[in-house]
Design a protein around this motif. Structure first.
Motif, PDB file in Angstrom:
ATOM      1  N   PRO A 108       0.781  -1.161   0.044  1.00 17.55           N
ATOM      2  CA  PRO A 108       0.091   0.099   0.203  1.00 17.55           C
ATOM      3  C   PRO A 108       0.785   1.151   0.011  1.00 17.55           C
ATOM      4  CG  PRO A 108       0.088  -0.904   2.220  1.00 17.55           C
ATOM      5  CD  PRO A 108       0.869  -1.752   1.352  1.00 17.55           C
ATOM      6  N   SER A 163       6.097 -19.823   5.319  1.00 21.58           N
ATOM      7  CA  SER A 163       6.720 -19.000   4.011  1.00 21.58           C
ATOM      8  C   SER A 163       6.073 -17.984   3.802  1.00 21.58           C
ATOM      9  CB  SER A 163       6.771 -20.290   3.173  1.00 21.58           C
ATOM     10  OG  SER A 163       5.362 -20.494   2.599  1.00 21.58           O
ATOM     11  N   PRO A 165       5.702 -13.279   3.564  1.00 23.30           N
ATOM     12  CA  PRO A 165       6.382 -12.466   3.416  1.00 23.30           C
ATOM     13  C   PRO A 165       7.361 -12.598   4.675  1.00 23.30           C
ATOM     14  CG  PRO A 165       4.660 -11.717   3.207  1.00 23.30           C
ATOM     15  CD  PRO A 165       4.345 -13.149   3.375  1.00 23.30           C
ATOM     16  N   SER A 166       7.213 -12.510   5.856  1.00 19.87           N
ATOM     17  CA  SER A 166       8.097 -12.325   7.109  1.00 19.87           C
ATOM     18  C   SER A 166       9.139 -13.479   6.942  1.00 19.87           C
ATOM     19  CB  SER A 166       7.251 -12.485   8.342  1.00 19.87           C
ATOM     20  OG  SER A 166       6.784 -13.747   8.533  1.00 19.87           O
ATOM     21  N   ALA A 186       3.429 -25.233   6.176  1.00 16.35           N
ATOM     22  CA  ALA A 186       2.258 -26.322   6.229  1.00 16.35           C
ATOM     23  C   ALA A 186       1.641 -26.608   4.995  1.00 16.35           C
ATOM     24  CB  ALA A 186       1.242 -25.806   7.096  1.00 16.35           C
ATOM     25  N   TYR A 196      -1.879 -17.892  -1.503  1.00 16.09           N
ATOM     26  CA  TYR A 196      -3.223 -18.617  -1.165  1.00 16.09           C
ATOM     27  C   TYR A 196      -4.300 -17.692  -0.977  1.00 16.09           C
ATOM     28  CZ  TYR A 196      -3.500 -17.788   3.927  1.00 16.09           C
ATOM     29  OH  TYR A 196      -3.373 -17.428   5.193  1.00 16.09           O
ATOM     30  N   ILE A 198      -3.777 -13.746  -2.176  1.00 18.29           N
ATOM     31  CA  ILE A 198      -3.807 -12.790  -3.302  1.00 18.29           C
ATOM     32  C   ILE A 198      -4.049 -13.287  -4.578  1.00 18.29           C
ATOM     33  CG2 ILE A 198      -2.601 -10.709  -4.298  1.00 18.29           C
ATOM     34  CD1 ILE A 198      -1.192 -10.215  -1.489  1.00 18.29           C
ATOM     35  N   ARG A 202      -3.979  -9.940  -9.510  1.00 18.46           N
ATOM     36  CA  ARG A 202      -2.915  -8.807  -9.030  1.00 18.46           C
ATOM     37  C   ARG A 202      -1.535  -9.298  -8.827  1.00 18.46           C
ATOM     38  NH1 ARG A 202      -3.414  -6.344  -3.734  1.00 18.46           N
ATOM     39  NH2 ARG A 202      -4.783  -7.824  -2.736  1.00 18.46           N
ATOM     40  N   GLY A 249       6.881 -17.402  11.672  1.00 16.29           N
ATOM     41  CA  GLY A 249       6.077 -16.203  10.698  1.00 16.29           C
ATOM     42  C   GLY A 249       4.861 -16.953  10.314  1.00 16.29           C
ATOM     43  N   GLY A 251       1.768 -16.152  10.563  1.00 20.12           N
ATOM     44  CA  GLY A 251       0.588 -15.560  10.015  1.00 20.12           C
ATOM     45  C   GLY A 251      -0.761 -15.385  11.113  1.00 20.12           C
ATOM     46  N   LEU A 275     -10.892 -17.821  -1.361  1.00 18.01           N
ATOM     47  CA  LEU A 275      -9.664 -17.528  -1.856  1.00 18.01           C
ATOM     48  C   LEU A 275      -8.725 -18.599  -2.223  1.00 18.01           C
ATOM     49  CD1 LEU A 275      -9.388 -13.874  -0.709  1.00 18.01           C
ATOM     50  CD2 LEU A 275      -9.702 -14.478  -2.948  1.00 18.01           C
ATOM     51  N   GLY A 450       7.658 -12.821  14.149  1.00 17.94           N
ATOM     52  CA  GLY A 450       7.372 -11.553  13.383  1.00 17.94           C
ATOM     53  C   GLY A 450       6.178 -11.672  12.350  1.00 17.94           C
ATOM     54  N   ALA A 458      -1.932  -7.463   9.037  1.00 15.89           N
ATOM     55  CA  ALA A 458      -1.343  -6.183   8.768  1.00 15.89           C
ATOM     56  C   ALA A 458      -0.912  -6.173   7.181  1.00 15.89           C
ATOM     57  CB  ALA A 458      -0.126  -5.838   9.410  1.00 15.89           C
TER      58      ALA A 458
HETATM   59  C1  LIG Z   1      -6.526 -11.995   0.615  1.00 18.97           C
HETATM   60  C2  LIG Z   1      -5.433 -11.282   1.085  1.00 18.97           C
HETATM   61  C3  LIG Z   1      -5.161 -10.048   0.184  1.00 18.97           C
HETATM   62  C4  LIG Z   1      -4.179  -9.352   0.858  1.00 18.97           C
HETATM   63  N1  LIG Z   1      -3.637  -7.917  -0.009  1.00 18.97           N
HETATM   64  C5  LIG Z   1      -2.655  -7.156   0.643  1.00 18.97           C
HETATM   65  C6  LIG Z   1      -1.966  -6.336  -0.046  1.00 18.97           C
HETATM   66  O1  LIG Z   1      -2.360  -6.309  -1.213  1.00 18.97           O
HETATM   67  N2  LIG Z   1      -1.251  -5.520   0.119  1.00 18.97           N
HETATM   68  C7  LIG Z   1      -0.432  -5.704   1.505  1.00 18.97           C
HETATM   69  O2  LIG Z   1       0.464  -5.188   1.802  1.00 18.97           O
HETATM   70  N3  LIG Z   1      -0.982  -6.930   2.423  1.00 18.97           N
HETATM   71  C8  LIG Z   1      -2.101  -7.626   1.790  1.00 18.97           C
HETATM   72  N4  LIG Z   1      -2.545  -8.591   2.571  1.00 18.97           N
HETATM   73  C9  LIG Z   1      -2.009  -8.821   3.900  1.00 18.97           C
HETATM   74  C10 LIG Z   1      -0.789  -9.637   3.738  1.00 18.97           C
HETATM   75  O3  LIG Z   1      -0.614 -10.572   2.902  1.00 18.97           O
HETATM   76  C11 LIG Z   1      -0.201 -10.078   5.090  1.00 18.97           C
HETATM   77  O4  LIG Z   1      -0.143  -9.083   6.230  1.00 18.97           O
HETATM   78  C12 LIG Z   1       1.157 -10.698   5.110  1.00 18.97           C
HETATM   79  O5  LIG Z   1       1.012 -11.968   4.095  1.00 18.97           O
HETATM   80  C13 LIG Z   1       1.477 -11.562   6.411  1.00 18.97           C
HETATM   81  O6  LIG Z   1       2.837 -12.290   6.293  1.00 18.97           O
HETATM   82  P1  LIG Z   1       3.094 -13.312   7.273  1.00 18.97           P
HETATM   83  O7  LIG Z   1       4.610 -13.731   6.726  1.00 18.97           O
HETATM   84  O8  LIG Z   1       3.108 -12.639   8.549  1.00 18.97           O
HETATM   85  O9  LIG Z   1       2.185 -14.368   7.273  1.00 18.97           O
HETATM   86  P2  LIG Z   1       1.435 -15.288   6.052  1.00 18.97           P
HETATM   87  O10 LIG Z   1       1.562 -14.540   4.655  1.00 18.97           O
HETATM   88  O11 LIG Z   1      -0.108 -15.444   6.466  1.00 18.97           O
HETATM   89  O12 LIG Z   1       2.245 -16.759   5.971  1.00 18.97           O
HETATM   90  C14 LIG Z   1       2.260 -17.543   6.932  1.00 18.97           C
HETATM   91  C15 LIG Z   1       2.435 -18.772   6.362  1.00 18.97           C
HETATM   92  O13 LIG Z   1       2.760 -19.803   7.695  1.00 18.97           O
HETATM   93  C16 LIG Z   1       2.388 -20.970   7.350  1.00 18.97           C
HETATM   94  N5  LIG Z   1       1.874 -21.701   8.527  1.00 18.97           N
HETATM   95  C17 LIG Z   1       0.940 -21.237   9.404  1.00 18.97           C
HETATM   96  N6  LIG Z   1       1.032 -22.098  10.513  1.00 18.97           N
HETATM   97  C18 LIG Z   1       1.993 -23.000  10.385  1.00 18.97           C
HETATM   98  C19 LIG Z   1       2.537 -24.104  10.989  1.00 18.97           C
HETATM   99  N7  LIG Z   1       1.857 -24.436  12.214  1.00 18.97           N
HETATM  100  N8  LIG Z   1       3.439 -24.698  10.468  1.00 18.97           N
HETATM  101  C20 LIG Z   1       4.267 -24.572   9.435  1.00 18.97           C
HETATM  102  N9  LIG Z   1       3.673 -23.358   8.460  1.00 18.97           N
HETATM  103  C21 LIG Z   1       2.447 -22.585   9.127  1.00 18.97           C
HETATM  104  C22 LIG Z   1       0.890 -20.653   6.590  1.00 18.97           C
HETATM  105  O14 LIG Z   1       0.205 -21.721   5.795  1.00 18.97           O
HETATM  106  C23 LIG Z   1       1.500 -19.408   5.716  1.00 18.97           C
HETATM  107  O15 LIG Z   1       1.978 -20.151   4.561  1.00 18.97           O
HETATM  108  C24 LIG Z   1      -3.533  -9.460   2.341  1.00 18.97           C
HETATM  109  C25 LIG Z   1      -3.949 -10.456   2.725  1.00 18.97           C
HETATM  110  C26 LIG Z   1      -5.008 -11.391   2.539  1.00 18.97           C
HETATM  111  C27 LIG Z   1      -5.596 -12.541   3.196  1.00 18.97           C
END
Ligand SMILES: Cc1cc2nc3c(=O)[nH]c(=O)nc-3n(C[C@H](O)[C@H](O)[C@H](O)COP(=O)(O)OP(=O)(O)OC[C@H]3O[C@@H](n4cnc5c(N)ncnc54)[C@H](O)[C@@H]3O)c2cc1C
Length: 483
Positions: A108, A163, A165-166, A186, A196, A198, A202, A249, A251, A275, A450, A458
């Protein structure tokens, strides 16, 4: 690798740059793109990129970098574009951001770099996101994995759980410092919400695969279908498998529901399920992929919510043939958390925004299927804890909206698996992991966390910022042993 910035060759005086219009991003025509899942934005050509880059005012104290959660050196990479050194520009971004093709598409920017661009005061901000996307795509086309350099091996092992972005950012930074990095995911694909959540229109999956391949070439190992907390615990990773540090990380992927009557009806989905079926399981490519999905052709579909998730869901529904596609959002458009570009694109694609509107009940056809939503209109009252004005129902404003499918996108929360299987790992009252905001350390020695699992839902760039801070702290911990 880092490129030393050269003195700008931009010949245009600042007073002229201010008057130059922002270069439009070429995109597919709304009626064409609303029928298919291919990417909406088509990207700048080299010529457009340079025309846009010359608008940069090259501020002495660039607020764009200050307001970027990972501190991308915007002025320097934009200057390299002006100079025609696109690979140098990509390398400059990579010093701070390991996923530029992704952030260039979904960050954003209006809330960060572009929002604080000085050009905003005079008209339109510099197209920083578009420029970032351009150099990342250019780099991808000219990718030379043999240029990858990293520090000598340290022999230290780090496990990354998740896996998204964090996790990807932490993994990329740590492997460059010479550590052995293993990512456990997972799901059966790497990328978290990027794959899974976005949609393809896009953020094409190929972009994520290419970024992940780059990380593989750097030495990161990925293992999918591993649910940490079930397949293996954090304690087992550290005590038995020899990991010196762990980054969590995972999520915030647990869907929230509204708690209103009729939510159990067939045809009511969580946005997460809707989605995931479309993106990860390829329902939009049925019958090539054997993933069932309710037939949406000509049907009324509504999404409840006003964030990126809601817009991704409803724009996907349009592409699957929905006749009428509604966004039901209880506040006004000003409070909508979705990216401005997504709101604009959704409107162009014929999505009907019913703002200041909320369902109070889902209606049944008498056979267990959704037939509509009873809704109320709202007005905005005093600000609530989030600082946004609280929506208040308007007496006597109830009306029924006929619907075949409703998708609930009102937010998500923390999945508890890792927290509940890791003794001594402190969480807050909402189930998110307690981590220091600077070091990302948790209450467990050697365990860092994180991204959304700490902050709640977020953004990609904030998750990446947390991944970066974690990698820095993990590296310090592994090299000094201090906790
Ligand atoms: C539909 C959608 C659209 C979005 N669009 C935007 C956007 O346009 N711009 C933007 O900035 N943000 C957007 N966001 C928000 C953004 O995608 C998230 O804030 C960001 O992906 C968070 O990153 P993360 O690494 O914390 O977790 P996630 O991206 O949620 O990744 C966590 C990963 O951990 C895995 N996991 C969970 N539990 C376990 C476990 N016990 N063992 C192993 N693996 C596990 C999950 O399967 C997942 O792959 C969007 C979110 C959604 C849902």
């Amino acid at each position: 690798m880092a490129t030393t910035p050269t003195k700008s060759k931009n010949p245009i005086p600042n007073r002229e740059r201010i008057k130059m219009p922002r270069q439009h991003m070429p995109e597919q025509a709304p009626l064409v793109r609303a029928q298919q899942f291919t990417e909406v934005n088509l990207g700048y050509s080299a010529e457009l990129a340079r025309q846009e880059a010359v608008r940069c005012l090259e501020c002495a104290k660039p607020t764009c970098t200050k307001d970027c959660p990972v501190g991308v050196k915007v002025k320097e990479f934009v200057q390299l574009i002006v100079d025609g050194d696109f690979l140098g520009a990509a390398a400059k971004i990579r010093e701070d951001n390991v996923l530029p093709a992704i952030t260039g598409r979904v960050c954003p920017q209006e809330d960060h770099c572009e929002g604080s661009c000085l050009l905003c005061k005079k008209g339109e901000s510099l197209g920083i996101g578009y420029l970032e996307r351009f150099v990342a795509d250019y780099e991808q086309q000219h990718m030379d994995h043999s240029r990858i350099r990293k520090a000598p091996p340290t022999g230290k092992k780090v496990a990354i759980v998740g896996s998204g972005p964090s996790g990807l950012t932490a993994a990329g930074d740590l492997v460059q410092q010479g550590h052995i990095v293993h990512v456990f995911e997972a799901l059966h694909e790497v990328g978290g919400v990027l794959v899974y959540g976005i949609p393809e229109f896009r953020l094409p999956k190929q972009i994520i695969r290419e970024q992940v391949d780059y990380m593989r070439a750097m030495g990161v190992e990925f293992e999918t279908d591993v649910v940490v907390g079930r397949t293996v615990t954090i304690d087992e990773l550290m005590d038995e498998d020899g990991y010196d540090a762990v980054f969590i990380g995972t999520g915030a992927g647990l869907p929230q529901f509204m708690g209103i009557p009729g939510e159990h009806l067939n045809g009511v989905y969580s946005a997460n399920e809707f989605l995931t079926r479309i993106n990860l399981m390829h329902a939009y490519e049925f019958p090539r992929y054997d993933e069932p999905m309710l037939d949406l052709v000509g049907k009324n579909v509504a999404v409840i919510g006003g964030g990126n998730t809601a817009l991704d869901a409803i724009r996907s529904a349009r592409r699957l043939g929905a006749g009428n596609a509604f966004v039901l959002y209880r506040r006004s458009e000003n409070e909508m958390p979705a990216r401005a570009e997504e709101v604009k694109h959704a409107k162009q694609e014929g999505v009907d925004f019913q703002v200041l509107t909320a369902p109070v009940e889902f209606l049944s056809d008498g056979k267990g299927w959704l037939s509509g939503a009873r809704c109320v209109r709202m007005e905005l009252g005093e600000p609530d804890a989030s600082g946004r004005r609280r929506p208040v129902p308007l007496q006597g404003s109830e009306f029924d909206l006929p619907l075949s499918v409703a998708v609930i996108a009102i937010g998500t929360s923390a999945n508890p698996i890792v927290q509940s299987t890791t003794p001594g790992l402190q969480t807050n009252k909402r189930g998110y992991i307690d981590a220091d905001p600077v070091t990302q350390r948790t209450s467990r020695k050697g365990v860092f966390a994180g991204g959304d699992i700490v902050t709640g839902s977020a953004t990609v760039i904030l998750a990446m910022g947390a991944g970066r801070r974690s990698a820095k702290s993990i590296h310090e911990y592994l090299t000094t042993g201090a906790w």
